[in-house]
Scaffold this active site. Structure first.
Site, short mmCIF file in Angstrom:
data_model
loop_
_atom_site.label_atom_id
_atom_site.label_comp_id
_atom_site.label_asym_id
_atom_site.label_seq_id
_atom_site.Cartn_x
_atom_site.Cartn_y
_atom_site.Cartn_z
N GLU A 35 -44.63 -4.38 26.57
CA GLU A 35 -43.30 -4.45 27.19
C GLU A 35 -43.30 -5.30 28.45
O GLU A 35 -42.52 -5.06 29.36
CB GLU A 35 -42.78 -3.05 27.52
CG GLU A 35 -43.05 -2.04 26.43
CD GLU A 35 -42.25 -0.76 26.57
OE1 GLU A 35 -42.60 0.02 27.47
OE2 GLU A 35 -41.30 -0.55 25.81
N GLU A 36 -44.21 -6.27 28.51
CA GLU A 36 -44.32 -7.07 29.74
C GLU A 36 -44.11 -8.55 29.51
O GLU A 36 -43.66 -9.26 30.40
CB GLU A 36 -45.73 -6.88 30.34
CG GLU A 36 -46.01 -5.48 30.82
CD GLU A 36 -47.46 -5.29 31.26
OE1 GLU A 36 -48.31 -6.11 30.84
OE2 GLU A 36 -47.72 -4.33 31.99
N GLU A 55 -53.02 8.81 28.51
CA GLU A 55 -52.92 7.40 28.15
C GLU A 55 -54.19 6.64 28.55
O GLU A 55 -54.75 5.88 27.78
CB GLU A 55 -51.71 6.78 28.85
CG GLU A 55 -51.51 5.31 28.58
CD GLU A 55 -50.33 4.75 29.36
OE1 GLU A 55 -50.49 4.49 30.57
OE2 GLU A 55 -49.24 4.58 28.76
N ASP A 76 -43.67 -8.14 24.08
CA ASP A 76 -44.86 -7.67 23.37
C ASP A 76 -44.91 -6.14 23.38
O ASP A 76 -44.07 -5.49 23.99
CB ASP A 76 -46.12 -8.27 23.98
CG ASP A 76 -46.41 -7.74 25.38
OD1 ASP A 76 -45.46 -7.29 26.07
OD2 ASP A 76 -47.58 -7.74 25.79
N TRP A 117 -34.59 -2.95 30.54
CA TRP A 117 -35.89 -2.75 29.89
C TRP A 117 -36.36 -4.07 29.29
O TRP A 117 -35.56 -5.01 29.20
CB TRP A 117 -35.77 -1.66 28.79
CG TRP A 117 -37.08 -0.99 28.53
CD1 TRP A 117 -37.89 -1.13 27.45
CD2 TRP A 117 -37.74 -0.05 29.40
NE1 TRP A 117 -39.01 -0.34 27.58
CE2 TRP A 117 -38.95 0.32 28.78
CE3 TRP A 117 -37.45 0.49 30.66
CZ2 TRP A 117 -39.86 1.22 29.36
CZ3 TRP A 117 -38.34 1.38 31.25
CH2 TRP A 117 -39.52 1.74 30.59
#
Ligand SMILES: *[C@@H]1O[C@H](CO)[C@@H](O)[C@H](O)[C@H]1NC(C)=O
Ligand SMILES: *[C@@H]1O[C@H](CO)[C@@H](O)[C@H](O)[C@H]1NC(C)=O
Length: 612
Positions: free
Chosen positions: A212-213, A435, A209, A153
């Site tokens: 998550e990238e 979302e 960040d 992750w």
């Protein structure tokens, strides 16, 4: 207790939830045709319920989720969001703590559940590390049963501990002012202290960040870290503790200032990608560090009404005007769908509900602040922002009794509302918030029932109503040193001891379930519930259970019935319409399913809509 008639809370006081009428009005058809106020009134209870449904262990979308943990969304595939993120959970619980403080006392036990669950997660070794040196606190997410998530992750993510500290500090301040300081000292402070130690030690290390990238430094992360250190220091002082980590706050603030690039805030720096840096994370950082007690529109902390924050709002929101078809033709100064950043391709790279609402929330916060301060300033930096509402406006300070002030603020209120009107337009008839919504036609996309989308709705609406969160001591924490320097304070970390589930209760063996279904009927029609268990007539309409229409209103055509069922019962059901001629018609769609949870709750409310 969690799901126990939360609607009754809407009668209480002048609070966030009291802004919606006691009887909510579901706009069953033609949601878009209702006024924005009507939409907000009908959507508010749906949003709160949408959050509660996603919290273990009683939430209807949280089967198998441990007590106090929040799933990001019930969607388990493409994308799989059936995990608990520290960030999303903290942002959600900050919204719930604010609602609790504003008067929704039903939320108390849920907040306690959250506190205890987080205490356990802090001490859990995970792929980011463990508590001995604090590195484990940077782990972004966990399994729903409270165990570590071990797959690869984007880790660590250093915003989570700051946001968690902020949520628990808000609760702790309420506890202190309500005579429960010993609970703070024994239970909440040890959790907060670990998170503050983590920030003080690692704020100057790179992080993934919030999307998550990107590995680097993120404005959102730095902003929420600074806030947590400042308010953590204030809390420590209140209970006679010393926060060594909090001494890092001026350097964190200094670093925060370095994200300003001259005409907007750079979303990231020190990063490993080549994006434009125009990023929704900046607006999110701004709204989540808003302090309504600030005496002026402080640029240092990027307060929502500050020149830099307004200039950034324009740059970021304008960046989305040309990338999505649904934004085509919408003039500047009118709201558009806001995504994460213009180059985004994740799940199609569409506008996000929470992004579009964040754009509105910053403006509502600014309006609140100008009104409180009694003036607004148009500076060279913010001039372009204001020119969208008055092309001829000149720089200067306009006091509240001037025509320019009135013209600008009413146009900016309309601008903020136009973002919310897009939410109204792209929210399906059942009120669910996913979302994203399609960049081409506004259809809901990606994860459904996103907890954060619902929380974003609650905070945007509270801001619109002028119901602002408590101060985080921004006015006393905003002096950066003249020269920025990387620094660190080695933290101390102690496993929180108060980890027993709260409150003591007897798991119920039978639960009174109230089925509420909104169904617009004509005189002479009736509504029944039918299902695959004896109590619901085993799919035999002759034995289906009749619902009552005593509370039926045009705005909320409520039919309901309460049925006691044994904990553990898993059943399928549907609503059935009985026509004037006595014929039965099952509602459309797939069978509904429900599992009766044996928790502390003796009563549960289910809110459905008759499917045509
Ligand atoms: C550490 O802080 C210094 C001074 O503010 C800054 O120049 C540098 O980019 C920071 N690095 C990280 C990774 O935060
Ligand atoms: C009823 O339906 C549910 C959900 O489909 C299923 O899990 C359950 O086993 C069924 N119960 C009976 C008694 O058929």
């Amino acid at each position: 207790m969690v799901l126990l008639s939360f609607l009754t809370q809407f009668a209480v006081g002048t609070n966030l939830l009291a802004q919606v009428p006691l009887v909510n009005s579901f706009a069953l058809h033609g949601r878009a045709a209702a006024t924005l106020d009507d939409f907000i009134a009908s959507e508010s209870p749906i949003a709160l319920q949408g959050i509660l449904n996603n919290i273990g262990s009683a939430g209807s979308n949280a089967v198998g989720v441990a007590l106090g943990l929040v799933v990001a969304s019930p969607t388990k595939e493409n994308p799989d969001y059936f995990d608990t993120w520290t960030r999303d959970s903290a942002l959600t619980f900050k919204a719930l703590v604010d609602a609790f403080i504003a008067g929704n006392t039903n939320l108390r036990s849920l907040i306690d559940d959250y506190v205890y669950a987080q205490a356990q997660l802090q001490a859990l070794p995970n792929p980011s590390g463990d508590l001995s040196d604090g590195q484990g606190l940077g782990e972004p997410k966990f399994e729903v049963d409270g165990s570590a998530f071990t797959a690869p992750w984007g880790r660590p993510q250093r915003d989570g501990p700051a946001l968690r500290a902020t949520a628990i500090i808000a609760y702790s301040r309420w506890l202190i002012s309500n005579g429960q300081t010993s609970f703070v000292t024994a239970v909440t402070w040890p959790i907060i202290a670990n998170d503050l130690s983590f920030i003080g030690q690692y704020w100057n290390w790179t992080t993934y960040d919030l999307w998550e990238e990107t590995l680097g430094s993120s404005f959102f992360t730095t902003a929420v870290q600074h806030r947590a250190l400042v308010e953590g220091n204030a809390l420590a002082g209140q209970i006679g503790k010393v926060c060594v980590a909090c001494g890092q706050a001026p350097q964190v603030l200094c670093f925060l200032g370095s994200y300003w690039d001259g005409n907007h805030i750079a979303g990231n720096q020190n990063e490993d990608n080549q994006r434009s840096r125009k990023d929704l994370n900046t607006i999110l950082g701004i709204i989540h560090t808003f302090d309504p007690s600030a005496a002026h529109c402080d640029d240092t902390t990027f307060q929502p009404c500050s020149d830099n924050a307004l200039a950034n709002h324009k740059v970021v929101s304008d960046s989305f005007r040309t990338v999505y078809s649904i934004n085509a033709g919408i003039p500047k100064g009118s709201g558009v769908g806001i995504g994460r950043y213009l180059e985004d391709t994740y799940q199609g790279g569409n506008p996000w509900y929470l992004g579009t609402m964040a754009a509105a929330e910053q403006l509502y916060d600014a309006l609140y602040q100008w009104n409180k301060i009694g003036s607004l300033e148009v500076s060279p930096t913010s001039l372009a922002f204001f020119q969208d509402f008055s092309p001829t406006v000149a720089t200067g300070t306009y006091s509240i009794d001037t025509t320019t002030y009135t013209t600008l603020t009413s146009a900016i209120k309309a601008y903020a509302d136009s973002y919310m009107a897009l939410i109204q337009k792209y929210t399906p008839a059942d009120g669910s918030l996913a979302e994203q919504f399609s960049r081409n036609d506004g259809t809901p996309l990606s994860a459904k029932d996103l907890t954060w989308s619902y929380a974003a709705f609650l905070t945007a609406v509270a801001a619109r109503d002028g119901v602002v969160p408590a101060s985080w001591n921004e006015p006393s924490g905003n002096t950066p040193p003249s020269v920025c320097a990387g620094s660190t304070a080695t933290g101390t970390y102690v496993a929180p001891t108060a980890t027993a589930p709260l409150p003591p209760c007897t798991a119920q063996t039978t639960v009174a379930i109230t089925f509420n279904v909104a169904d617009t009927t004509t005189s002479g029609e009736n509504v029944f519930i039918s299902g695959n268990i004896t109590a619901l007539g085993n799919w035999n309409t002759a034995n289906a259970v009749a619902l009552s229409a005593v509370d039926y209103q045009a705005e909320y055509p409520r039919w309901f019935v309460t049925i006691k069922l044994a904990a553990g019962t898993t059943f399928a059901y549907k609503y059935v319409n009985e026509g004037v001629d006595g014929s039965f018609t099952y509602e459309g769609g797939a069978n509904r399913e429900y599992v009766v949870q044996g928790t502390c709750a003796t009563e549960v409310q289910i809110h459905d809509r008759f499917q045509t």
